[in-house]
Design an enzyme around this catalytic site. Structure first.
Site, PDB file in Angstrom:
ATOM      1  N   GLU A 124      30.601  31.355 -24.378  1.00 12.29           N
ATOM      2  CA  GLU A 124      31.877  32.026 -23.718  1.00 12.29           C
ATOM      3  C   GLU A 124      31.679  33.067 -22.923  1.00 12.29           C
ATOM      4  OE1 GLU A 124      35.305  32.301 -26.189  1.00 12.29           O
ATOM      5  OE2 GLU A 124      35.943  33.862 -25.024  1.00 12.29           O
ATOM      6  N   CYS A 134      38.856  25.965 -22.529  1.00  7.58           N
ATOM      7  CA  CYS A 134      40.036  26.487 -23.135  1.00  7.58           C
ATOM      8  C   CYS A 134      40.764  27.267 -21.997  1.00  7.58           C
ATOM      9  CB  CYS A 134      39.739  27.037 -24.644  1.00  7.58           C
ATOM     10  SG  CYS A 134      41.606  27.640 -25.001  1.00  7.58           S
ATOM     11  N   SER A 146      31.664  31.714 -34.149  1.00  2.00           N
ATOM     12  CA  SER A 146      31.882  33.333 -34.134  1.00  2.00           C
ATOM     13  C   SER A 146      33.293  33.505 -34.797  1.00  2.00           C
ATOM     14  CB  SER A 146      32.127  33.803 -32.659  1.00  2.00           C
ATOM     15  OG  SER A 146      32.657  34.996 -32.474  1.00  2.00           O
ATOM     16  N   CYS A 172      42.010  24.861 -33.398  1.00  5.38           N
ATOM     17  CA  CYS A 172      42.786  25.421 -32.769  1.00  5.38           C
ATOM     18  C   CYS A 172      43.343  24.547 -31.612  1.00  5.38           C
ATOM     19  CB  CYS A 172      42.388  26.691 -32.204  1.00  5.38           C
ATOM     20  SG  CYS A 172      40.760  26.497 -31.158  1.00  5.38           S
ATOM     21  N   HIS A 188      31.559  24.847 -32.219  1.00  6.28           N
ATOM     22  CA  HIS A 188      30.442  25.280 -33.177  1.00  6.28           C
ATOM     23  C   HIS A 188      30.696  24.533 -34.228  1.00  6.28           C
ATOM     24  CE1 HIS A 188      29.094  29.013 -30.327  1.00  6.28           C
ATOM     25  NE2 HIS A 188      28.296  27.874 -30.057  1.00  6.28           N
TER      26      HIS A 188
HETATM   27  S1  SF4 Z   1      39.849  30.396 -26.904  1.00  3.64           S
HETATM   28 FE1  SF4 Z   1      38.697  29.579 -28.377  1.00  3.64          FE
HETATM   29  S2  SF4 Z   1      39.509  30.054 -30.304  1.00  3.64           S
HETATM   30 FE2  SF4 Z   1      41.131  30.382 -28.937  1.00  3.64          FE
HETATM   31  S3  SF4 Z   1      42.255  28.466 -28.759  1.00  3.64           S
HETATM   32 FE3  SF4 Z   1      40.670  28.430 -26.986  1.00  3.64          FE
HETATM   33  S4  SF4 Z   1      38.822  27.323 -27.930  1.00  3.64           S
HETATM   34 FE4  SF4 Z   1      40.349  27.976 -29.682  1.00  3.64          FE
END
Ligand code: SF4
Length: 402
Positions: free
Chosen positions: A179, A149, A315, A57, A87
């Protein structure tokens, strides 16, 4: 004298310099080829159908790039990372090979901190870190490279607002996930603020029953321990709640939990006062949502079985497997090595912790296999799985329909 910057969160402008390494470590020509053919690879009677959205992502892309840039930017320094950057065992192994020390290898964070000096560099993973971990690193004065992120930061902004406005954050997540721990720490950034973590609909029903019965605090605390803040009192602290999520939860479940709790607070306080007692916002990140929707799309296209690739502790990968397993045989595998043959596959069943071996997983005759991967799975691991499935039938890529 100009003070050296000790905290970074916007990259070092070295992207072009690390692209060859990223390509070598994570790229797959086969995945590119499948994508160019609208997600289809057809070889004789075997069809592989790749999800429309899969794999890395935007948050993971950024975190991995930033870690590679960090190695380039500070070649002579000791480099640490708080825990897994994402992960995925292959990505984490690669970071170890690059000389990054994992603080999570120590018995505790405190013990790991004893090895960190002010001249060292510490990477914060995509999930973020707790406020106390960040404060401890700042006290040491080491260089911090923060890859958290933006979607996670958005959740923190909202739970911080809840805390400021006197709302307890009710977080749909797993209390031992990095997280969720980081989010929970932001929910109690002010004295007197609290959080409660609910894992699923079953736990949400416990909250609903408690609120309906107006009592039973000690049984409630026993049921949820340790997933709440210190000195949390459900009689007092569930009066005003704000919902939040671990960004990688099953979005349909998050929505159902939100709707259920809203119903409870509506019955308790009425429409006019609802906003004084209940808040929510959408915290499932778009990348998670897109990958879950893409699995639904694959299922609707009429696949016979599904292979989901990704770390067993990921997850979002687990949730992709969960969606698929409701409708077709689904195999969550870590990598191509899990496919021992067309007869035997090692995989992690939904809801289990351990890998098991299934037999006769690949049916004889015409078959369509759905393929997807979690947000932390690199494309080369997906390409290897596609090739391995072909090998199980003794098919060669060159025999694929153009
Ligand atoms: S919150 Fe997690 S799954 Fe969503 S874009 Fe950010 S790293 Fe990726």
């Amino acid at each position: 004298m100009k003070q050296e910057t000790r905290y970074f969160r916007k990259g070092f402008g070295l992207k072009s310099g690390i692209q060859p390494e990223l390509r070598r470590d994570y790229h797959s020509a086969l995945v590119d080829r499948i994508q160019a053919r609208e997600g289809l690879l057809v070889v004789h009677d075997l069809t592989l159908r790749l999800a429309v959205e899969f794999g890395f992502c935007y948050g993971v892309d950024r975190a991995v790039e930033y870690a590679y840039e960090t190695r380039k930017k500070f070649p002579g320094r000791k480099l640490f990372i708080i825990g897994e950057i994402i992960h995925n065992p292959h990505v984490n192994r690669r970071l170890r090979e690059m000389g990054v020390g994992f603080m999570s290898d120590a018995a505790s964070f405190e013990e790991a901190l004893e090895r960190v000096r002010s001249e060292d560099v510490v990477i914060i993973p995509a999930f973020g870190a707790t406020t106390s971990e960040m404060e401890a690193l700042a006290r040491i004065g080491c260089i911090r490279v923060d890859t958290t992120c933006g979607s996670v930061l958005n959740v923190w902004k909202n739970v911080d607002r809840y805390s400021r406005e006197g709302f307890t954050s009710v977080i749909h997540g797993k209390y031992d996930h990095e997280e969720t721990k980081a989010t929970a720490s932001r929910a109690i950034s002010r004295p007197g603020s609290h959080f409660l973590i609910v894992r699923d609909m079953e736990e949400t029903e416990c909250v609903a029953r408690f609120l309906a019965n107006n009592g039973g605090a000690s049984a409630f605390l026993d049921r949820f321990r340790p997933a709440f803040s210190p000195r949390f009192d459900p009689d007092r602290d569930l009066d005003k709640i704000g919902l939040a999520n671990q960004t990688t939860m099953l979005s349909s479940e998050s929505l159902a939990i939100g709707a259920r709790l809203k119903q409870v607070y509506l019955a308790r306080y009425g429409e006019a006062d609802l906003r004084e007692h209940f808040r929510s916002f959408d915290t499932i990140c778009s990348a998670t949502q897109d990958r879950q929707d893409a699995v639904e799309g694959l299922l609707e296209s009429g696949i016979d079985l599904m292979v989901v690739i990704g770390g067993y502790n990921s997850s979002n990968t687990n949730h992709l497997a969960e969606i698929a397993a409701d409708r077709v045989p689904a195999f969550h595998i870590q990598d191509a090595l899990c496919i021992e043959s067309g007869e035997r596959i090692r995989h992690k069943p939904v809801g289990e912790q351990a890998e098991v071996t299934a037999s006769r997983w690949l049916p004889a005759g015409p078959v369509t296999i759905g393929l997807t991967a979690g947000a932390s799975t690199p494309n080369n691991k997906i390409g290897e799985v596609a090739e391995r499935i072909l090998q199980c039938r003794n098919y060669r890529l060159e025999e694929a329909c153009p």
